[in-house]
Scaffold this motif. Structure first.
Motif, PDB file in Angstrom:
ATOM      1  N   UNK A 132       9.011 -12.237  41.754  1.00  0.00           N
ATOM      2  CA  UNK A 132       8.735 -11.972  43.160  1.00  0.00           C
ATOM      3  C   UNK A 132       7.957 -13.089  43.843  1.00  0.00           C
ATOM      4  N   UNK A 133       7.575 -14.139  43.108  1.00  0.00           N
ATOM      5  CA  UNK A 133       6.763 -15.186  43.691  1.00  0.00           C
ATOM      6  C   UNK A 133       7.528 -16.033  44.701  1.00  0.00           C
ATOM      7  N   UNK A 134       6.860 -16.397  45.789  1.00  0.00           N
ATOM      8  CA  UNK A 134       7.412 -17.271  46.815  1.00  0.00           C
ATOM      9  C   UNK A 134       6.362 -18.303  47.196  1.00  0.00           C
ATOM     10  N   UNK A 135       6.621 -19.583  46.977  1.00  0.00           N
ATOM     11  CA  UNK A 135       7.810 -20.150  46.326  1.00  0.00           C
ATOM     12  C   UNK A 135       7.835 -19.803  44.842  1.00  0.00           C
ATOM     13  N   UNK A 136       9.034 -19.753  44.290  1.00  0.00           N
ATOM     14  CA  UNK A 136       9.209 -19.315  42.919  1.00  0.00           C
ATOM     15  C   UNK A 136       9.125 -20.507  41.971  1.00  0.00           C
ATOM     16  N   UNK A 137       8.084 -20.520  41.158  1.00  0.00           N
ATOM     17  CA  UNK A 137       7.859 -21.645  40.256  1.00  0.00           C
ATOM     18  C   UNK A 137       8.965 -21.758  39.214  1.00  0.00           C
ATOM     19  N   UNK A 138       9.425 -20.627  38.719  1.00  0.00           N
ATOM     20  CA  UNK A 138      10.458 -20.645  37.682  1.00  0.00           C
ATOM     21  C   UNK A 138      11.760 -21.244  38.210  1.00  0.00           C
ATOM     22  N   UNK A 139      12.211 -20.769  39.359  1.00  0.00           N
ATOM     23  CA  UNK A 139      13.466 -21.266  39.928  1.00  0.00           C
ATOM     24  C   UNK A 139      13.355 -22.745  40.280  1.00  0.00           C
ATOM     25  N   UNK A 140      12.221 -23.138  40.853  1.00  0.00           N
ATOM     26  CA  UNK A 140      12.040 -24.545  41.213  1.00  0.00           C
ATOM     27  C   UNK A 140      12.043 -25.447  39.982  1.00  0.00           C
ATOM     28  N   UNK A 141      11.367 -25.020  38.921  1.00  0.00           N
ATOM     29  CA  UNK A 141      11.325 -25.847  37.706  1.00  0.00           C
ATOM     30  C   UNK A 141      12.696 -25.966  37.059  1.00  0.00           C
ATOM     31  N   UNK A 142      13.458 -24.865  37.028  1.00  0.00           N
ATOM     32  CA  UNK A 142      14.779 -24.910  36.410  1.00  0.00           C
ATOM     33  C   UNK A 142      15.752 -25.748  37.240  1.00  0.00           C
ATOM     34  N   UNK A 143      15.686 -25.619  38.561  1.00  0.00           N
ATOM     35  CA  UNK A 143      16.626 -26.351  39.413  1.00  0.00           C
ATOM     36  C   UNK A 143      16.333 -27.850  39.446  1.00  0.00           C
ATOM     37  N   UNK A 144      15.061 -28.211  39.322  1.00  0.00           N
ATOM     38  CA  UNK A 144      14.697 -29.627  39.370  1.00  0.00           C
ATOM     39  C   UNK A 144      14.743 -30.314  38.009  1.00  0.00           C
ATOM     40  N   UNK A 145      15.089 -29.584  36.968  1.00  0.00           N
ATOM     41  CA  UNK A 145      15.149 -30.173  35.637  1.00  0.00           C
ATOM     42  C   UNK A 145      16.259 -31.220  35.582  1.00  0.00           C
ATOM     43  N   UNK A 146      15.995 -32.320  34.909  1.00  0.00           N
ATOM     44  CA  UNK A 146      16.962 -33.422  34.862  1.00  0.00           C
ATOM     45  C   UNK A 146      18.269 -32.987  34.216  1.00  0.00           C
ATOM     46  N   UNK A 147      18.193 -32.189  33.168  1.00  0.00           N
ATOM     47  CA  UNK A 147      19.414 -31.750  32.493  1.00  0.00           C
ATOM     48  C   UNK A 147      20.265 -30.845  33.395  1.00  0.00           C
ATOM     49  N   UNK A 148      19.615 -30.001  34.194  1.00  0.00           N
ATOM     50  CA  UNK A 148      20.363 -29.135  35.103  1.00  0.00           C
ATOM     51  C   UNK A 148      21.093 -29.945  36.164  1.00  0.00           C
ATOM     52  N   UNK A 149      20.405 -30.914  36.750  1.00  0.00           N
ATOM     53  CA  UNK A 149      21.042 -31.776  37.738  1.00  0.00           C
ATOM     54  C   UNK A 149      22.181 -32.582  37.120  1.00  0.00           C
ATOM     55  N   UNK A 150      22.001 -33.026  35.875  1.00  0.00           N
ATOM     56  CA  UNK A 150      23.058 -33.788  35.205  1.00  0.00           C
ATOM     57  C   UNK A 150      24.299 -32.931  34.971  1.00  0.00           C
ATOM     58  N   UNK A 151      24.096 -31.655  34.593  1.00  0.00           N
ATOM     59  CA  UNK A 151      25.252 -30.777  34.401  1.00  0.00           C
ATOM     60  C   UNK A 151      26.007 -30.592  35.709  1.00  0.00           C
ATOM     61  N   UNK A 152      25.289 -30.389  36.803  1.00  0.00           N
ATOM     62  CA  UNK A 152      25.951 -30.252  38.102  1.00  0.00           C
ATOM     63  C   UNK A 152      26.686 -31.538  38.481  1.00  0.00           C
ATOM     64  N   UNK A 153      26.079 -32.686  38.175  1.00  0.00           N
ATOM     65  CA  UNK A 153      26.735 -33.961  38.500  1.00  0.00           C
ATOM     66  C   UNK A 153      28.011 -34.151  37.687  1.00  0.00           C
ATOM     67  N   UNK A 154      27.994 -33.730  36.431  1.00  0.00           N
ATOM     68  CA  UNK A 154      29.208 -33.860  35.598  1.00  0.00           C
ATOM     69  C   UNK A 154      30.330 -33.015  36.180  1.00  0.00           C
ATOM     70  N   UNK A 155      30.009 -31.788  36.572  1.00  0.00           N
ATOM     71  CA  UNK A 155      31.038 -30.903  37.134  1.00  0.00           C
ATOM     72  C   UNK A 155      31.503 -31.414  38.490  1.00  0.00           C
ATOM     73  N   UNK A 156      30.574 -31.880  39.306  1.00  0.00           N
ATOM     74  CA  UNK A 156      30.909 -32.307  40.665  1.00  0.00           C
ATOM     75  C   UNK A 156      31.776 -33.563  40.668  1.00  0.00           C
ATOM     76  N   UNK A 157      31.581 -34.426  39.679  1.00  0.00           N
ATOM     77  CA  UNK A 157      32.318 -35.696  39.652  1.00  0.00           C
ATOM     78  C   UNK A 157      33.596 -35.635  38.832  1.00  0.00           C
ATOM     79  N   UNK A 158      33.954 -34.498  38.285  1.00  0.00           N
ATOM     80  CA  UNK A 158      35.176 -34.390  37.483  1.00  0.00           C
ATOM     81  C   UNK A 158      36.344 -34.004  38.379  1.00  0.00           C
TER      82      UNK A 158
END
Length: 537
Positions: A505-531
């Motif tokens: 229930x936290x706003x801003x949500x620390x968990x969501x922000x940490x997961x979304x800004x993780x380098x591995x998460x961004x890399x997975x999105x970049x792999x899918x987006x560029x295929x």
């Protein structure tokens, strides 16, 4: 004088011709070089514009993903907090302590272990820090719904997976379950609400198990016709304390797994859709450029012919996803929000019971000791033992996507998708579903999932450092130190319960922000987006 000039030119005719040739050649060479430089400059500008457009669209897509996760999180949080009602069990425990003083029934002899748990309850009720007395989740009992508290028998009544139960349902039961909620408002096209206001025990045709026993307003009638007694025997104080301990750790880790899986699944969904929109925009821009070139140097008849041909090519080559297909695809999040988290919760509960069953509430732990215990639970949740005795990592496929066509139909129905859209043949939806399964089964997803779970666990222990181990600094490790701060296990439970509410229930949500800004998460999105190389014809 004119004759002398003519004679001068005739005498030096060959030299002047060579000079004119040199000058003309130099001019042509200069024009060629200038033309090539202009072409290179145009190509560089176009390439820079394309990269900037791609970067801008990708960043906007990442922001849309974070917004979508935050929009879906209240539904997930409500189901987890209601299905794993730690505050309700705590309220029963406190009521038990108050009623024990005025009870006239014969007293049952208390075992030594039960008496030690009584003293542990006093430790939890007493604030460990000055700022814990008012904010503790165990003291916020007025906001808890007046639902029945699940007994240990109910909580462990079924060891079968929710997904397995869903898969074994009859088609007639699915149809009946679908018509029960047909009056519910359907979601909008772009952002489906996923039947957020419909409780799971109303929309799910499967039988209730441990995770949902505390959410139903009244227990359903048994199918065999034998009525169960309404008044269940009261649990002892030791059983209640054991339930609080197991349920607190189960809910905490279930939130970590569910939020991580929901975040990664949303990343896959919206990245695939964003890539499709980007491809469509690139092809459309190329067609507009071709039409402008034709208008400059073609006749009107040739122009009309080429425009018709270009439109026919566009209709065949552009990978356009309709609004109905996009709506069906986004509605797949209903599964993890209503069913998938229960499957994770069952695996987590079994792991927590195996690790924390014999751990006393009066035992003092350091933060590294607790980290080792949580890591042990994670290993039991994320790995399964094969027949050969080897550990194999699970892929959480049944948690993220419906495993059968019947359950897929049920998800789309409960998500508010009209029946005519569900029953219509949709090859693009099947392609999206197949690609999503491929990404979930890939080694890249497994690596990113492990990194995200590590980050989520670090976020949990970062919160425990502030609320429970306030004087602890430094990274987590498996090494023991004699000078580390130690706290009783019972004193950690209020901090864990408060963290669950903050994570959901936290706003801003620390968990969501940490997961979304993780380098591995961004890399997975970049792999899918560029295929998209194979999508241009």
């Amino acid at each position: 004088m004119l004759k002398s000039v003519t004679n001068y030119i005739k005498e030096r005719k060959s030299g002047l011709q060579r000079a004119a040739g040199y000058v003309g050649g130099a001019y042509l060479l200069g024009q060629y070089v200038l033309g090539r430089l202009q072409d290179v400059r145009t190509t560089v500008m176009q390439d820079r514009f394309a990269r900037e457009n791609l970067r801008r669209r990708f960043e906007q897509n990442q922001q849309d993903i974070s917004f979508t996760v935050m929009a879906l999180l209240p539904t997930l949080g409500r189901h987890i907090l209601e299905g794993m009602d730690v505050e309700g069990v705590t309220s029963e425990l406190q009521s038990y302590s108050k009623s024990a003083k005025t009870s006239t029934e014969p007293q049952i002899p208390i075992s030594p272990s039960e008496s030690s748990l009584t003293s542990s309850m006093e430790l939890v009720s007493r604030p460990q820090h000055p700022d814990h007395s008012e904010n503790s989740s165990f003291s916020m009992l007025q906001s808890v719904q007046e639902n029945g508290v699940p007994t240990p028998t109910d909580l462990s009544a079924s060891s079968a997976s929710w997904v397995d139960q869903f898969s074994s349902m009859q088609s007639s039961e699915l149809a009946n379950g679908s018509t029960q909620d047909s009056s519910a408002d359907g979601p909008n096209l772009q952002m489906p609400h996923l039947a957020a206001d419909v409780p799971f025990y109303d929309s799910n045709p499967s039988t209730s198990t441990s995770s949902s026993s505390s959410t139903a307003p009244e227990p359903p009638a048994p199918e065999n016709g034998h009525a169960h007694p309404i008044d269940t025997p009261a649990r002892s104080k030791a059983e209640l304390w054991k339930e609080v301990k197991i349920l607190t750790f189960t809910r905490t880790l279930t939130i970590i797994y569910s939020m991580t899986l929901l975040t990664l699944f949303t990343h896959i969904q919206l990245t695939i859709l964003g890539r499709s929109k980007y491809i469509h925009s690139v092809i459309q821009a190329e067609q507009e450029e071709r039409m402008r070139e034709q208008m400059m140097d073609a006749s009107i008849f040739s122009l009309l012919w080429n425009v018709d041909d270009a439109e026919g090519t566009a209709s065949q080559g552009v990978d356009v996803i309709s609004e109905e297909t996009e709506r069906k695809y986004l509605t797949l999040s209903w599964w993890i929000l209503h069913v998938g988290w229960k499957d994770v919760g069952e695996r987590v509960r079994r792991g927590v019971e195996e690790v924390f069953e014999g751990v006393s509430l009066k035992t003092k732990f350091t933060i590294n000791d607790l980290f080792r215990l949580v890591s042990d639970v994670r290993r039991r949740v994320e790995y399964e033992v094969t027949f050969e005795g080897h550990e194999r990592r699970i892929n959480f496929m049944s948690t993220l996507l419906p495993p059968t066509s019947e359950t897929l139909h049920h998800v789309l129905t409960q998500g508010g998708v009209p029946a005519y859209i569900i029953n219509a043949s949709d090859s693009k939806f099947e392609a999206l579903l197949s690609e999503t399964r491929t990404h979930i089964m890939s080694a890249s997803f497994q690596h990113v999932l492990e990194a995200c779970l590590d980050q989520a666990t670090e976020t949990l222990f970062s919160g425990l450092r502030k609320t429970v181990f306030s004087s602890v600094i430094g990274p987590l490790s498996f090494e023991e130190h004699d000078d580390e701060v130690r706290e009783r296990l019972a004193a950690m439970l209020p901090g864990l319960a408060r963290w669950c509410h903050l994570a959901l229930e936290g706003l801003p949500n620390e968990m969501v922000d940490n997961l979304s800004s993780l380098r591995e998460t961004t890399a997975l999105s970049a792999i899918i987006y560029s295929s998209y190389e194979d999508r241009f014809s």
